[in-house]
Design a protein around this motif. Structure first.
Motif, PDB file in Angstrom:
ATOM      1  N   GLY A  70       0.825  -1.209   0.000  1.00 35.47           N
ATOM      2  CA  GLY A  70       0.000   0.000   0.000  1.00 35.47           C
ATOM      3  C   GLY A  70       0.850   1.246   0.000  1.00 35.47           C
ATOM      4  N   ALA A  71       1.929   1.224   0.799  1.00 39.35           N
ATOM      5  CA  ALA A  71       2.794   2.402   0.906  1.00 39.35           C
ATOM      6  C   ALA A  71       3.479   2.705  -0.423  1.00 39.35           C
ATOM      7  CB  ALA A  71       3.829   2.195   2.005  1.00 39.35           C
ATOM      8  N   MET A  72       3.782   1.635  -1.177  1.00 38.97           N
ATOM      9  CA  MET A  72       4.409   1.851  -2.476  1.00 38.97           C
ATOM     10  C   MET A  72       3.438   2.552  -3.434  1.00 38.97           C
ATOM     11  SD  MET A  72       7.492   0.988  -2.886  1.00 38.97           S
ATOM     12  CE  MET A  72       8.631   0.479  -1.641  1.00 38.97           C
ATOM     13  N   TYR A  73       2.168   2.174  -3.326  1.00 41.49           N
ATOM     14  CA  TYR A  73       1.154   2.871  -4.126  1.00 41.49           C
ATOM     15  C   TYR A  73       1.005   4.319  -3.635  1.00 41.49           C
ATOM     16  CZ  TYR A  73      -1.036  -1.163  -6.487  1.00 41.49           C
ATOM     17  OH  TYR A  73      -1.309  -2.231  -7.293  1.00 41.49           O
ATOM     18  N   THR A  93       8.911   9.853  -9.148  1.00 42.21           N
ATOM     19  CA  THR A  93       7.534  10.117  -9.573  1.00 42.21           C
ATOM     20  C   THR A  93       7.226  11.615  -9.603  1.00 42.21           C
ATOM     21  OG1 THR A  93       7.027   8.061  -8.451  1.00 42.21           O
ATOM     22  CG2 THR A  93       5.166   9.347  -9.185  1.00 42.21           C
ATOM     23  N   THR A  94       7.948  12.385  -8.776  1.00 41.07           N
ATOM     24  CA  THR A  94       7.689  13.838  -8.761  1.00 41.07           C
ATOM     25  C   THR A  94       8.128  14.482 -10.076  1.00 41.07           C
ATOM     26  OG1 THR A  94       9.832  14.199  -7.744  1.00 41.07           O
ATOM     27  CG2 THR A  94       7.947  14.173  -6.275  1.00 41.07           C
ATOM     28  N   ALA A 113      -0.226   6.354 -12.049  1.00 37.41           N
ATOM     29  CA  ALA A 113       0.634   5.818 -10.995  1.00 37.41           C
ATOM     30  C   ALA A 113       0.025   4.546 -10.410  1.00 37.41           C
ATOM     31  CB  ALA A 113       0.832   6.869  -9.901  1.00 37.41           C
ATOM     32  N   ALA A 114      -1.276   4.581 -10.154  1.00 35.18           N
ATOM     33  CA  ALA A 114      -1.921   3.416  -9.552  1.00 35.18           C
ATOM     34  C   ALA A 114      -1.887   2.225 -10.508  1.00 35.18           C
ATOM     35  CB  ALA A 114      -3.364   3.758  -9.178  1.00 35.18           C
ATOM     36  N   ALA A 306       6.948   4.710 -15.383  1.00 39.14           N
ATOM     37  CA  ALA A 306       8.192   3.939 -15.251  1.00 39.14           C
ATOM     38  C   ALA A 306       8.604   3.792 -13.782  1.00 39.14           C
ATOM     39  CB  ALA A 306       9.298   4.577 -16.084  1.00 39.14           C
ATOM     40  N   PRO A 307       8.778   4.881 -13.028  1.00 34.53           N
ATOM     41  CA  PRO A 307       9.225   4.707 -11.640  1.00 34.53           C
ATOM     42  C   PRO A 307       8.187   4.006 -10.771  1.00 34.53           C
ATOM     43  CG  PRO A 307       8.744   7.021 -12.072  1.00 34.53           C
ATOM     44  CD  PRO A 307       8.712   6.315 -13.386  1.00 34.53           C
ATOM     45  N   GLU A 308       6.895   4.234 -11.048  1.00 32.99           N
ATOM     46  CA  GLU A 308       5.879   3.623 -10.192  1.00 32.99           C
ATOM     47  C   GLU A 308       5.800   2.109 -10.394  1.00 32.99           C
ATOM     48  OE1 GLU A 308       3.915   4.453  -7.566  1.00 32.99           O
ATOM     49  OE2 GLU A 308       5.378   6.065  -7.564  1.00 32.99           O
ATOM     50  N   SER A 309       5.940   1.646 -11.653  1.00 36.74           N
ATOM     51  CA  SER A 309       5.931   0.195 -11.841  1.00 36.74           C
ATOM     52  C   SER A 309       7.201  -0.393 -11.235  1.00 36.74           C
ATOM     53  CB  SER A 309       5.810  -0.169 -13.323  1.00 36.74           C
ATOM     54  OG  SER A 309       6.805   0.466 -14.076  1.00 36.74           O
TER      55      SER A 309
END
Lengths: 502, 165
Positions: A70-73, A93-94, A113-114, A306-309
């Protein structure tokens, strides 16, 4: 085939009402923790671990695993809405998430992102399911020398690949190991490092005391210092139509998501690397393979995807060495590993034989948690934005109180609370000077195992360190570890030579 | 920053030396056919810490880079007071736990933090100061059976123990 059967069994465990409930609750909690600026999975897991003594180990690890996910999301939420990374893992992600939000497309960034997190999580869990059993099988043949060699390798990755200041990284590793040696000598049982004869030191320094100190108290002090100026929450307009349009626009980013997932997973396996460098690398690769690299940093959805996956995939990747070898792949998994010891489990390949329910329940629940994190994330976007508006002067004291109670709970000694306070303040002061903290937390968890395996190996080898090199597997690992230690040395020598030449 | 780097490296160096000296209470030498003695592991690791501090100090003096070359303040002036006040409040809160227990100390800390530092209104402050200890009691003492320290307020809790534990 056998893997599928185990996995089915695991789903049976993951869907038990208690475990399913904890997975969903953990996801929700993790999302909120991740969304708060400054707090990430490691803070959540460190502060909340003491609360899991209530439930059986399998449920406890499912709960903490869900928080991790969850925290990663959630990390992406504050990166996009505030422009402040929710955790270091969401820094990349920023870069594009914030510009998108500025352009009034915060909803698109959040949905991207999700979704990317979900793809990253899913691909990595599948990889995990396939890789874990063979790796654990192989690790069953490991004896004390191999174990020690692996731990040395874990520390070596911080030196060779960590990218932090070398003497400060080494210092961090050493101090973590020394703190782990406090208490009784494991071989002779004699008291060791009992400072000023304070009785509290006899039971040793629990890793949680250091982890909560650094990731609870130290982190909040850090956040107070860096966020004393107000921040601006971006506006997000959300409607079903906009949501569907956002989802549709993601089709073109699938390639980037898959790339980020694989990259993140393999980087995540390495102890020193993990989710933060994994996500930064994925961002870099996405930009270099893009047709329009100039649009990155100005609000390109690929730059969010890219960074979120990658960071989600990395968090699963870091669990692979933790479960199969007993070597954590990230600070968060180091704390999970310490938790397993408290719950009475011995981390390592034997888990796959003696505690199949635990292992497969956890793996199956990762699939479940991943799905729920996606649903909850999308459904609660307005709620997370409200949380971001919650003043830090309410959050901070509540977290401090949780730290104090959480530091007290494991051993029930006020001595530990004072130590935790001390570690928190010193950790904050050291961190300001670029001393990395993750190696110390990893070291205090691995310290007792490292010392035992080293001394057992030496006993087997009649006191000769040659034992580490004579056995093929441990010898190979030792050589890789030494090479990693040598990388920065090599760089230093080369730089000195160049300076001498010029 | 530059000064802090020096001071902290010196303090950590002293700590390392102290740890080495303390580790040497146990045998630190090589025991034939067995390997290192009980003190060897922490002794050599502390020696490693000391070596790192010396490395940092030498670099500080010879060729400062990064934080060692940064002449800015260690903690920015605007944030300094707040960080110090919060740290002190936390220390007082932990100290008071020994005397008036968690349930006396926590509400005081919350009132100080929310009202004093956060400038929140009394209703908000009051709600948190009352609700937090109640939730803590039910979660930790009633459900988890972890008795939290109560200092001299222990007798006040006997009736509650009879009901909930």
């Amino acid at each position: 085939m056998e893997i599928l059967l185990h996995l089915l069994e695991g789903f049976g465990i993951a869907f038990l009402p208690l475990n399913l409930g904890l997975a969903i609750f953990g996801c929700l909690l993790g999302l909120f923790i991740g969304a708060m600026p400054g707090l990430g999975s490691v803070n959540g897991v460190a502060i909340l671990l003491p609360l899991t003594f209530l439930v059986p180990p399998t449920s406890a690890v499912i709960f903490l695993g869900a928080i991790y996910y969850g925290a990663m999301y959630g990390g992406a939420i504050s990166s996009i809405m505030l422009g402040i990374p929710g955790a270091s893992t969401a820094v990349a992600t920023t870069f594009d998430g914030r510009p998108l939000a500025r352009k009034g497309m915060a909803d698109r960034a959040l949905v991207a992102a999700a979704t990317a997190s979900f793809v990253g999580g899913t691909i990595s869990v599948v990889l995990f399911t396939l890789f874990a059993p063979p790796l654990a099988d192989m690790a069953l043949a490991f004896g004390a020398p191999e174990e020690f060699a692996l731990m040395l390798l874990a520390f070596a990755t911080f030196i060779g690949l960590g990218g932090d200041d070398i003497p400060k990284t080494l210092f961090s590793i050493f101090i973590g190991l020394v703190l782990s040696a406090v208490g009784l000598d494991i071989m002779s049982g004699q008291p060791r490092l009992i400072f000023f004869d304070i009785p509290g030191f006899f039971h040793g320094i629990n890793f949680l005391v250091l982890a909560i100190g650094i990731y609870g108290i130290g982190e909040i002090l850090w956040t107070i210092e860096t966020s004393h100026k107000g921040v601006e929450v971006a506006q997000a307009r959300i409607s079903v139509e906009r949501f569907v349009a956002s989802l549709r626009s993601l089709a073109g980013t699938l390639k980037t998501m898959v790339m980020g997932s694989f990259l993140g997973y393999f980087v995540g396996i390495l102890p020193a690397a993990g989710a933060t460098p994994g996500s930064l690398m994925a961002y870099g690769v996405a930009r270099s393979i893009a047709k329009d690299p100039d649009s990155f940093g100005k609000g390109n959805v690929d730059g969010v995807v890219a960074p979120e996956s990658a960071n989600n995939a990395a968090s699963t990747g870091s669990m692979l060495p933790m479960l199969t070898l007993g070597i954590p792949g990230s600070p968060t998994t180091a704390i999970l590993l310490g938790g397993m010891v408290i719950w009475g489990l011995e981390p390592g390949p034997m888990l796959f034989i003696d505690h199949t329910n635990f292992v497969w329940g956890l793996i199956a629940s990762l699939y479940v948690a991943n799905l729920f994190a996606l649903i909850l994330n999308l459904a609660f976007i307005p709620a997370f934005i409200a949380v971001l508006r919650l003043p830090f002067t309410i959050l901070a004291p509540i977290i401090f109180i949780l730290c104090v109670v959480g530091g007290y709970a494991p051993i029930r000694d006020m001595h530990d609370v004072w130590l935790m306070f001390l570690f928190g303040v010193v950790g904050y002061l050291l961190r300001k000077l670029d001393y990395p903290m993750a190696p110390a937390v990893l070291a205090i968890v691995l310290g007792p195992l490292a010392e035992t395996s080293m001394r057992q190996s030496l006993l087997i080898g009649h006191g000769s360190p040659a034992i580490f090199f004579e056995r093929p597997i441990s010898g190979g690992i030792m050589l890789v570890a030494i090479a990693l230690f040598a990388i920065p040395l090599f760089r230093l020598v080369r730089r000195a030579a160049r300076r001498a030449a010029s | 920053m530059r000064q802090a780097e020096l001071i902290l490296a010196l303090v950590m160096g002293l700590l390392s030396a102290g740890l080495m000296w303390k580790s040497a209470e146990l045998p630190i030498g090589w025991i034939p056919d067995e390997g290192p003695g009980g003190g060897a592991f922490p002794f050599w690791l502390s020696a490693g810490m000391l070596a790192c501090c010396i490395w940092i100090l030498v670099r500080w003096a010879r060729r400062p880079t990064g934080v060692a070359a940064d002449t800015g303040p260690y903690i920015p002036r605007e944030a300094r007071t707040q960080v110090i006040v919060v740290t002190a409040a936390l220390a007082v809160m932990i100290g008071l736990i020994h005397i008036i227990g968690v349930y006396g100390s926590v509400p005081l800390f919350l009132v100080f933090y929310l009202r004093g530092l956060g400038r929140h209104g009394w209703p908000m402050t009051g709600a948190f100061a009352v609700a937090t200890p109640i939730v803590t009691f039910f979660f930790f003492e009633a459900i988890l059976k972890i008795t939290l320290p109560k200092g001299y307020t222990e007798p006040l809790f006997y009736p509650l123990y009879d009901w909930f534990l």
